[in-house]
Design an enzyme around this catalytic site. Structure first.
Site, PDB file in Angstrom:
ATOM      1  N   GLU A  44     -26.451   1.414  11.945  1.00 32.76           N
ATOM      2  CA  GLU A  44     -27.259   2.559  12.097  1.00 32.76           C
ATOM      3  C   GLU A  44     -28.080   2.572  13.295  1.00 32.76           C
ATOM      4  O   GLU A  44     -28.028   1.770  14.127  1.00 32.76           O
ATOM      5  CB  GLU A  44     -28.303   2.646  10.811  1.00 32.76           C
ATOM      6  CG  GLU A  44     -29.123   1.656  10.589  1.00 32.76           C
ATOM      7  CD  GLU A  44     -29.860   1.531   9.350  1.00 32.76           C
ATOM      8  OE1 GLU A  44     -30.034   2.635   8.935  1.00 32.76           O
ATOM      9  OE2 GLU A  44     -30.769   0.834   9.257  1.00 32.76           O
ATOM     10  N   ASP A 104     -39.329   2.666  13.077  1.00 30.00           N
ATOM     11  CA  ASP A 104     -38.200   3.353  13.760  1.00 30.00           C
ATOM     12  C   ASP A 104     -38.625   4.166  15.075  1.00 30.00           C
ATOM     13  O   ASP A 104     -38.430   5.083  15.374  1.00 30.00           O
ATOM     14  CB  ASP A 104     -37.678   4.507  12.759  1.00 30.00           C
ATOM     15  CG  ASP A 104     -37.155   3.853  11.479  1.00 30.00           C
ATOM     16  OD1 ASP A 104     -36.724   2.740  11.334  1.00 30.00           O
ATOM     17  OD2 ASP A 104     -37.402   4.738  10.489  1.00 30.00           O
TER      18      ASP A 104
END
Length: 336
Positions: free
Chosen positions: A193, A14
């Protein structure tokens, strides 16, 4: 450094890359080798000098939701996992935006880009805001400080949303600024997302993960509040490689643009390592799709240096990389 660009024992998925001064910093989640769950209860920061991307420095833990041997908890209202943070600079301070699973997320601040970060406040939301903002979750926050000093936050899981932040307080969501579906869930956008905003020239980019595949897609707008136009895929690391989620962003370092992302290891989607590829942003704002490679920041692999098998970027027939111990990684389950 080839991919993965951090030491073999480190798992930072991430990744949100940011250049502050003469260093590039990577802010991300913290995975564990072979884990059966996503992320850890702490965040870590790594950085490298912009002219030496082969040498990365670990700055240690930057934020915690659980007490450990050396740290108190930084979030007294939750001890859940920390997901996908972002950090921006505003007026000489560095602000960390964190998502805490199933809990109210928060903002923390530091005088240094590497932290450690001290809690400022959970997100503050006006009473007449939408329910999703009242819940205060702010899933996988991505933050943009615009050229005029205004600050925007982009979030979402299964659907996207954004709001403007009070630039004086940096944790208060301004009343009546909430916008739903900033990136639609319908095709071709197919939002899932991992919102990550960037501004390149006069163009606003939102990099995100769509609900199909292991891709990072992007959309652009002439305004930070949209509407956004779907532009395509930057990278799909599910091609000839074990699939899973993806999350990352673009960053310019020494005039070269890169896409930071992650890929799976240890035969699980919950054990992810940071990777990077060179990209190009064309005059029309488009980004041609790139393949996942073993190169990382390098233009080519050196024929004079031993190349480890665990940087391989193509796996077929069920083989995968696994960590035997802190120093050893092997490609296993190789069949004919």
């Amino acid at each position: 450094m080839p991919n993965p660009y951090l030491p073999n024992w480190e798992y930072i998925p991430d990744g949100e890359p940011r250049v502050f001064g003469n260093r590039v910093y990577v802010y991300g989640s913290h995975d564990l080798a072979g884990s059966d769950r996503f992320c850890d209860y702490k965040l870590m920061v790594w950085s490298a000098e912009v002219h030496d991307l082969n040498n990365w420095t670990c700055h240690g833990d930057s934020f915690h939701t659980r007490i450990d041997r050396d740290h108190e908890s930084d979030a007294t209202w939750s001890d859940r996992e920390l997901y996908a943070p972002d950090v921006v600079e505003k007026d000489g301070k560095y602000y960390l935006y964190a998502y805490i699973v199933g809990s109210k997320g928060c903002v923390a601040v530091s005088d240094k880009p590497e932290g450690p970060f001290k809690l400022v406040s959970p997100y503050s939301v006006s009473e007449n805001s939408e329910q999703i903002l009242k819940d205060g979750l702010f899933v996988d926050p991505g933050v943009l400080v615009d050229d005029d000093g205004r600050v925007y936050i982009y979030c979402g899981y299964l659907s996207s949303y954004m709001a403007e932040i009070n630039a004086e307080k940096m944790f208060e969501i301004l009343q009546d600024t909430y916008k739903a579906d900033i990136i639609p869930v319908d095709e071709p956008f197919a939002f899932f997302e991992a919102c990550s905003p960037r501004k390149v020239g006069d163009t606003y980019y939102l990099i995100y993960s769509p609900k199909i595949g292991s891709r990072l897609d992007y959309a652009t707008s002439i305004s930070p509040t949209g509407p956004f136009q779907y532009r395509g895929t930057i990278i799909d690391n599910g091609v000839d490689y074990p699939g899973g989620n993806n999350h990352g962003s673009i960053c310019q370092i020494n005039g070269q643009w890169y896409i930071f992302y992650h890929r799976m290891t240890n035969n699980t989607v919950m054990s992810r390592r940071g990777c990077v590829e060179r990209i190009e942003i064309l005059p029309d704002g488009s980004i041609p799709v790139v393949e996942m490679t073993s190169l990382g920041f390098e233009k080519s692999l050196s024929p004079y240096r031993l190349t480890s098998a665990d940087i391989a970027c193509v796996f077929k027939g069920g083989c995968y990389i696994t960590e035997r111990n802190v120093l050893e990684r092997a490609v296993v389950n190789i069949t004919i």
